[in-house]
Design a protein around this motif. Structure first.
Motif, PDB file in Angstrom:
ATOM      1  N   GLU A 119      43.368  43.209  34.252  1.00 48.16           N
ATOM      2  CA  GLU A 119      44.800  43.167  34.484  1.00 48.16           C
ATOM      3  C   GLU A 119      45.187  41.849  35.137  1.00 48.16           C
ATOM      4  O   GLU A 119      44.443  41.299  35.953  1.00 48.16           O
ATOM      5  CB  GLU A 119      45.233  44.334  35.376  1.00 48.16           C
ATOM      6  CG  GLU A 119      45.018  45.700  34.738  1.00 48.16           C
ATOM      7  CD  GLU A 119      45.477  46.842  35.624  1.00 48.16           C
ATOM      8  OE1 GLU A 119      46.052  46.546  36.698  1.00 48.16           O
ATOM      9  OE2 GLU A 119      45.280  48.000  35.249  1.00 48.16           O
ATOM     10  N   LYS A 120      46.353  41.367  34.770  1.00 48.91           N
ATOM     11  CA  LYS A 120      46.830  40.098  35.303  1.00 48.91           C
ATOM     12  C   LYS A 120      46.874  40.110  36.824  1.00 48.91           C
ATOM     13  O   LYS A 120      46.401  39.180  37.486  1.00 48.91           O
ATOM     14  CB  LYS A 120      48.225  39.801  34.741  1.00 48.91           C
ATOM     15  CG  LYS A 120      48.839  38.506  35.278  1.00 48.91           C
ATOM     16  CD  LYS A 120      50.333  38.432  35.039  1.00 48.91           C
ATOM     17  CE  LYS A 120      50.680  38.398  33.582  1.00 48.91           C
ATOM     18  NZ  LYS A 120      52.135  38.184  33.365  1.00 48.91           N
ATOM     19  N   GLU A 121      47.434  41.174  37.402  1.00 47.71           N
ATOM     20  CA  GLU A 121      47.612  41.224  38.843  1.00 47.71           C
ATOM     21  C   GLU A 121      46.277  41.186  39.581  1.00 47.71           C
ATOM     22  O   GLU A 121      46.164  40.581  40.647  1.00 47.71           O
ATOM     23  CB  GLU A 121      48.406  42.475  39.239  1.00 47.71           C
ATOM     24  CG  GLU A 121      49.838  42.488  38.720  1.00 47.71           C
ATOM     25  CD  GLU A 121      50.637  41.277  39.182  1.00 47.71           C
ATOM     26  OE1 GLU A 121      50.457  40.870  40.344  1.00 47.71           O
ATOM     27  OE2 GLU A 121      51.418  40.745  38.383  1.00 47.71           O
ATOM     28  N   ILE A 124      45.019  37.570  39.662  1.00 50.42           N
ATOM     29  CA  ILE A 124      45.832  36.761  40.579  1.00 50.42           C
ATOM     30  C   ILE A 124      45.473  37.072  42.027  1.00 50.42           C
ATOM     31  O   ILE A 124      45.417  36.177  42.879  1.00 50.42           O
ATOM     32  CB  ILE A 124      47.331  37.008  40.316  1.00 50.42           C
ATOM     33  CG1 ILE A 124      47.730  36.437  38.935  1.00 50.42           C
ATOM     34  CG2 ILE A 124      48.193  36.375  41.400  1.00 50.42           C
ATOM     35  CD1 ILE A 124      49.155  36.728  38.541  1.00 50.42           C
ATOM     36  N   GLN A 146      51.332  33.714  38.803  1.00 47.68           N
ATOM     37  CA  GLN A 146      51.926  34.032  37.501  1.00 47.68           C
ATOM     38  C   GLN A 146      52.001  32.788  36.632  1.00 47.68           C
ATOM     39  O   GLN A 146      51.714  32.830  35.428  1.00 47.68           O
ATOM     40  CB  GLN A 146      53.324  34.630  37.700  1.00 47.68           C
ATOM     41  CG  GLN A 146      53.355  36.002  38.338  1.00 47.68           C
ATOM     42  CD  GLN A 146      53.035  37.118  37.370  1.00 47.68           C
ATOM     43  OE1 GLN A 146      53.018  36.923  36.157  1.00 47.68           O
ATOM     44  NE2 GLN A 146      52.788  38.306  37.897  1.00 47.68           N
ATOM     45  N   PHE A 149      48.465  31.818  35.460  1.00 47.05           N
ATOM     46  CA  PHE A 149      48.000  32.770  34.453  1.00 47.05           C
ATOM     47  C   PHE A 149      48.702  32.515  33.115  1.00 47.05           C
ATOM     48  O   PHE A 149      48.059  32.481  32.064  1.00 47.05           O
ATOM     49  CB  PHE A 149      48.258  34.198  34.916  1.00 47.05           C
ATOM     50  CG  PHE A 149      47.598  35.242  34.062  1.00 47.05           C
ATOM     51  CD1 PHE A 149      46.366  35.781  34.411  1.00 47.05           C
ATOM     52  CD2 PHE A 149      48.197  35.690  32.892  1.00 47.05           C
ATOM     53  CE1 PHE A 149      45.752  36.733  33.625  1.00 47.05           C
ATOM     54  CE2 PHE A 149      47.592  36.633  32.097  1.00 47.05           C
ATOM     55  CZ  PHE A 149      46.364  37.163  32.458  1.00 47.05           C
ATOM     56  N   ASN A 150      50.014  32.335  33.167  1.00 41.79           N
ATOM     57  CA  ASN A 150      50.768  32.114  31.924  1.00 41.79           C
ATOM     58  C   ASN A 150      50.373  30.811  31.254  1.00 41.79           C
ATOM     59  O   ASN A 150      50.393  30.705  30.019  1.00 41.79           O
ATOM     60  CB  ASN A 150      52.270  32.146  32.216  1.00 41.79           C
ATOM     61  CG  ASN A 150      52.752  33.528  32.606  1.00 41.79           C
ATOM     62  OD1 ASN A 150      52.142  34.529  32.241  1.00 41.79           O
ATOM     63  ND2 ASN A 150      53.833  33.603  33.364  1.00 41.79           N
ATOM     64  N   LEU A 153      47.242  31.608  29.498  1.00 45.07           N
ATOM     65  CA  LEU A 153      47.566  32.475  28.365  1.00 45.07           C
ATOM     66  C   LEU A 153      48.161  31.663  27.219  1.00 45.07           C
ATOM     67  O   LEU A 153      47.821  31.881  26.047  1.00 45.07           O
ATOM     68  CB  LEU A 153      48.548  33.560  28.812  1.00 45.07           C
ATOM     69  CG  LEU A 153      48.994  34.562  27.753  1.00 45.07           C
ATOM     70  CD1 LEU A 153      47.817  35.379  27.234  1.00 45.07           C
ATOM     71  CD2 LEU A 153      50.071  35.499  28.314  1.00 45.07           C
ATOM     72  N   PHE A 158      43.338  33.450  27.399  1.00 49.51           N
ATOM     73  CA  PHE A 158      43.397  34.905  27.470  1.00 49.51           C
ATOM     74  C   PHE A 158      44.116  35.429  26.238  1.00 49.51           C
ATOM     75  O   PHE A 158      44.942  34.740  25.630  1.00 49.51           O
ATOM     76  CB  PHE A 158      44.140  35.372  28.725  1.00 49.51           C
ATOM     77  CG  PHE A 158      43.591  34.845  30.017  1.00 49.51           C
ATOM     78  CD1 PHE A 158      42.229  34.679  30.189  1.00 49.51           C
ATOM     79  CD2 PHE A 158      44.442  34.510  31.063  1.00 49.51           C
ATOM     80  CE1 PHE A 158      41.709  34.186  31.377  1.00 49.51           C
ATOM     81  CE2 PHE A 158      43.934  34.015  32.251  1.00 49.51           C
ATOM     82  CZ  PHE A 158      42.569  33.849  32.402  1.00 49.51           C
ATOM     83  N   GLN A 160      46.273  38.918  24.944  1.00 49.39           N
ATOM     84  CA  GLN A 160      46.937  40.135  25.400  1.00 49.39           C
ATOM     85  C   GLN A 160      46.671  41.277  24.430  1.00 49.39           C
ATOM     86  O   GLN A 160      46.779  41.112  23.213  1.00 49.39           O
ATOM     87  CB  GLN A 160      48.437  39.886  25.518  1.00 49.39           C
ATOM     88  CG  GLN A 160      49.209  40.973  26.206  1.00 49.39           C
ATOM     89  CD  GLN A 160      50.642  40.554  26.465  1.00 49.39           C
ATOM     90  OE1 GLN A 160      51.184  39.688  25.794  1.00 49.39           O
ATOM     91  NE2 GLN A 160      51.275  41.185  27.433  1.00 49.39           N
ATOM     92  N   GLU A 166      50.019  44.668  30.072  1.00 49.87           N
ATOM     93  CA  GLU A 166      49.452  44.240  31.340  1.00 49.87           C
ATOM     94  C   GLU A 166      47.938  44.037  31.286  1.00 49.87           C
ATOM     95  O   GLU A 166      47.334  43.674  32.291  1.00 49.87           O
ATOM     96  CB  GLU A 166      49.784  45.273  32.430  1.00 49.87           C
ATOM     97  CG  GLU A 166      51.278  45.418  32.711  1.00 49.87           C
ATOM     98  CD  GLU A 166      51.909  44.121  33.187  1.00 49.87           C
ATOM     99  OE1 GLU A 166      51.232  43.363  33.907  1.00 49.87           O
ATOM    100  OE2 GLU A 166      53.069  43.866  32.823  1.00 49.87           O
ATOM    101  N   PHE A 168      44.443  42.292  29.447  1.00 49.19           N
ATOM    102  CA  PHE A 168      44.057  41.105  28.693  1.00 49.19           C
ATOM    103  C   PHE A 168      42.546  41.089  28.485  1.00 49.19           C
ATOM    104  O   PHE A 168      41.788  41.757  29.191  1.00 49.19           O
ATOM    105  CB  PHE A 168      44.486  39.841  29.442  1.00 49.19           C
ATOM    106  CG  PHE A 168      45.975  39.737  29.656  1.00 49.19           C
ATOM    107  CD1 PHE A 168      46.751  38.974  28.813  1.00 49.19           C
ATOM    108  CD2 PHE A 168      46.579  40.413  30.702  1.00 49.19           C
ATOM    109  CE1 PHE A 168      48.116  38.892  29.005  1.00 49.19           C
ATOM    110  CE2 PHE A 168      47.949  40.329  30.905  1.00 49.19           C
ATOM    111  CZ  PHE A 168      48.717  39.563  30.041  1.00 49.19           C
TER     112      PHE A 168
END
Length: 820
Positions: A119-121, A124, A146, A149-150, A153, A158, A160, A166, A168
């Motif tokens: 998960e992204k969170e 991070i 964020q 990460f973006n 991405l 990464f 999705q 949410e 990846f």
């Protein structure tokens, strides 16, 4: 170029951390207070600057010169040792690093096994523990994370997962790249790998296979230097965990621990502690508040009922927990939530145990601005006479959440009216709402005024007889964002005034109305067709259905249907009028499922013979439970049908004639419990058939060879209830098979080597619930078999040396000594 991108500035980032800590006033104060020689600091800084002057050139050369790369690793180790020393001296919350690129953040992914879903969170949060997210222009670390990460991405580092926005994954090659960039500092240890952990390792995870154990760190690595440790799921916690004094992040989720050792509280640098889905965990250490750097504590889906005292003293701590079960005593009271900075989602259960409604006010949910998902649940097993509806109304009134809440569910609430904060439309950011088993409620609030509400589910509210215009808010733009609406088990609901207000539900895509036996009235009029309309067990419904693309109906009363937009249809129940012939040419996917109790005259052409030619664009057809269906008629080529299922049709006796020519696109055929079907059509089966399932069709199994011929397309064959002691006969199965599944075959005793050895393409063999199967061929299986799965075959399992109930041999040659 990719290597240079992720490798650039990695050492520079480490050095920048050390420079910032050296310059901090806390370090200088420490030296001056103890009259220590500040020249030591100057010397350290000089050495670090010398290294920094060489860093950029070394970072570029490391990819072509292994000696330079080894030097870099040693330097990074030394710099990290210096940083740890400074940590101990200042004992402060970590300073944030101005990272020139996302290279170091990407290297964290070396801790993940291939195909790992993350998960992204979570990623991070790991970055935050290492102070990799330097804040500028009043941005928070989360916002910087964020962005990083973006950026990764957008560069396709990464990927999705389509089904979950949410979650990846990483491509295998990029996973290898992350391990290379990590350079041993980020290390994932695999049980069966010979690669050793390096002395520089600071971030460590373990990947184990089936029945493999992690017995502790032992001599694997220098545990005193570890900053991150991720435990393998389902494994016991090593006793040495309390020795990881520099640990920043500890993830013990999905492990079988029952109690967390008190030595955890000595990990003074710990920032993140995760205990999610530790379903046996009953208690947390009482001194968790001593972890002054702890900023995130998660224990979702555990047995923990008592929240440790004094966690509110940790002002930076965010707590993610669920459920919180309200008890009668003070130590389990709901007021305990008041001191916690709750984050994410929370389920509060057993709310009937609140004696004083003012205690609910002390939970202070209104100021829990980070709480975005909330479930409020009372005991559904209560006797209705014991419910104090007035007290429950006061309790729920005092549980008003913050305006940031996005998802709310209320279960088994005993009040007669819903809270004013729901009536007054104070939760304008709410996107999902569930109201279930609130049996005493007699009216619904004006939910149509919630501007961002996307999903609404209302179930088992027996006090509702009529839903009037107030529900929509008497507003022409009511429910303007709603996409999914579901009513279920509304036993007393009779009327829905949904056409009084014009323009409602402008974006509705899915409408479900199930088990509402008294509903008679209107249904919404839609400007655009619904994606799904699902109406079941509404026997008195007499209305015009909104147009839909997918229609699923069962016991639908006198519902009037416009089939002009239909592409998929499923009919079930006791309705005797079969009207699907009115929709000729519109259906592309069709499922007719009639219950056994349905009595329909034999002269009904729709049930005696299914006219496939009436549906020229059909791609999927499923016929289930037709007691009088004899055949499928078709006299011309059908180029669209791909999937055909026929099940529980006791009189069915004929597949479409010449289907080998007339159904050229058919790829999957499934037949189950059709005892009168004793042969395949003349000419055999379609040439593009790649998957076939034959269940309780013993006569058809013996005719496979003639029906398939030299069909090179059939890859997957599933056979249920083989009526033979030895199977398969030589030449029965096509050589093209890659997967063979044999299930529920009590008569099967052994597999025939002569029938299997010719299957040179077979990769997977699955044997399930064959209670009398005693042995596999003593000569072995085809060499191509890489996966053998055996389950619920007790006589065969007794001969398995491994003793496992489920055998999975991957990428190995079958040995007759293992199972014979």
């Amino acid at each position: 170029m990719a290597l240079e991108f992720v490798g650039s500035a990695l050492l520079s980032a480490f050095l920048q951390v050390a420079f910032e800590k050296l310059a901090s006033p806390q370090i200088l104060d420490f030296f001056r207070a103890r009259k220590l020689d500040e020249k030591l600091l100057n010397k350290l800084e000089t050495n670090l600057h010398s290294i920094h002057s060489l860093a950029d050139d070394a970072e570029r050369k490391q990819f072509t010169d292994p000696h330079v790369r080894n030097w870099l690793l040693k330097v990074k180790d030394a710099v990290l040792d210096a940083e740890d020393l400074l940590d101990d001296l200042q004992n402060l919350s970590k300073s944030q690093v101005d990272v020139e690129s996302e290279s170091q953040t990407f290297a964290y992914c070396a801790l993940f096994p291939k195909d790992y879903k993350f998960e992204k969170e979570c990623l991070i949060q790991l970055w935050m523990t290492e102070n990799l997210l330097h804040c500028q222009h009043s941005r928070t670390p989360e916002e910087v994370g964020q962005q990083y990460f973006n950026d990764l991405l957008s560069r396709s580092f990464f990927q999705q997962l389509a089904r979950n926005e949410e979650v990846f994954v990483m491509h295998d090659l990029l996973n290898d790249l992350a391990k290379y960039v990590g350079g041993g500092i980020y290390f994932m240890w695999e049980f069966d790998k010979t690669e050793k952990i390096q002395k520089v390792t600071r971030h460590f995870s373990v990947e184990l296979g089936y029945k493999q154990h992690f017995d502790g760190f032992g001599k694997l690595c220098n545990t005193e230097k570890l900053r991150t440790f991720i435990m393998p799921k389902g494994r016991e916690l090593p006793d040495s965990i309390g020795n990881l004094e520099h640990l920043r992040s500890l993830d013990l989720s999905y492990t079988p621990i029952k109690k967390l050792t008190e030595t955890i509280c000595s990990l003074s640098h710990l920032q993140i502690l995760k205990l999610n889905y530790c379903r046996d965990l009953e208690e947390l250490p009482s001194d968790l508040h001593l972890l002054t750097n702890l900023c995130r504590l998660e224990f979702m889906k555990t047995k923990v009922r008592k929240v440790p005292l004094h966690l509110g003293k940790l002002k930076s701590l965010k707590v993610m927990m669920s459920p919180f079960i309200v008890g009668h005593s003070k130590e389990f009271g709901i007021h305990r939530l008041g001191e916690l900075n709750l984050d994410g989602s929370l389920s509060i259960e057993e709310l009937q145990n609140i004696e004083n409604s003012l205690d609910a006010l002390e939970a202070d949910l209104k100021n829990k601005t980070n709480l975005v998902k909330l479930k409020l649940r009372w005991d559904s097993r209560r006797n209705g006479n014991s419910i104090d509806s007035k007290k429950e109304e006061n309790v729920i009134e005092n549980l008003q959440p913050s305006k940031n809440l996005k998802e709310l569910s209320i279960f088994s609430y005993g009040g007669k009216q819903l809270p004013n904060w729901l009536l007054e439309n104070s939760l304008r950011n709410m996107m999902s709402l569930v109201l279930e088993e609130c049996e005493s409620c007699q009216r619904l609030p004006p939910l149509g005024l919630l501007p961002f509400l996307k999903d609404l589910r209302i179930a088992r509210i027996d006090g509702i007889v009529s839903i009037d215009a107030d529900f929509h808010g008497n507003n022409s733009s009511s429910f303007k964002s709603l996409e999914t609406l579901e009513f279920s088990s509304m036993k007393q609901w009779e009327k829905w005034e949904c056409q009084v207000v014009k323009g409602v539900f402008p974006n509705l895509q899915r409408l479900y109305i199930n088990d509402c036996p008294k509903l008679k009235g209107e249904l919404p009029e839609q400007l655009f067709p619904l994606e799904i309309l699902d109406i079941r067990d509404c026997q008195q419904l007499d209305a015009s259905a909104p147009r839909a693309v997918v229609l699923r109906i069962k016991d639908y009363g006198k519902l009037k249907i416009n089939g002009a937009t239909l592409t998929e249809l499923s009919i079930g129940g006791h309705n005797k009028e079969v009207w699907f012939m009115e929709m000729v040419g519109h259906i592309v996917s069709c499922s007719f499922d009639l219950c056994n109790a349905c009595q329909i005259s034999d002269d009904s052409v729709s049930l005696w013979t299914f006219p496939l030619h009436f549906f020229p664009t059909l791609t999927m057809l499923s016929l289930k439970g037709f007691s009088n269906l004899h055949m499928i008629s078709h006299d011309q080529a059908h180029n669209h049908l791909q999937y055909l299922t026929i099940r529980d049709c006791p009189k069915f006796e004929s597949l479409p004639a010449n289907m080998h020519m007339l159904l050229p696109s058919l790829t999957m055929l499934s037949i189950k419990d059709c005892p009168r079907l004793e042969s395949f059509p003349d000419g055999g089966l379609p040439p593009n058939l790649c998957e076939m399932r034959l269940m309780n069709c013993s006569r058809l199994i013996g005719l496979l060879k003639g029906a398939l011929g030299d069909n090179p397309s059939l890859k997957n064959l599933w056979i249920e209830n083989v009526d033979a002691e030895c199977f398969p006969d030589e030449g029965l199965l096509p050589f093209s098979l890659t997967s063979l599944i044999i299930t529920y075959s009590p008569n099967l005793i052994q597999l025939d080597y002569k029938g299997l050895y010719q299957l040179s393409s077979l990769e997977t063999l699955t044997l399930y619930s064959c209670p009398n199967l005693r042995r596999l061929p003593k000569e072995g299986l085809p060499k191509s078999v890489s996966c053998l799965e055996i389950d619920d075959c007790p006589l065969l399992e007794q001969r398995c040396k491994t003793g496992r109930r489920l055998l999975t041999f991957k990428n190995c040659t079958y040995c007759s000594d293992d199972v014979s």
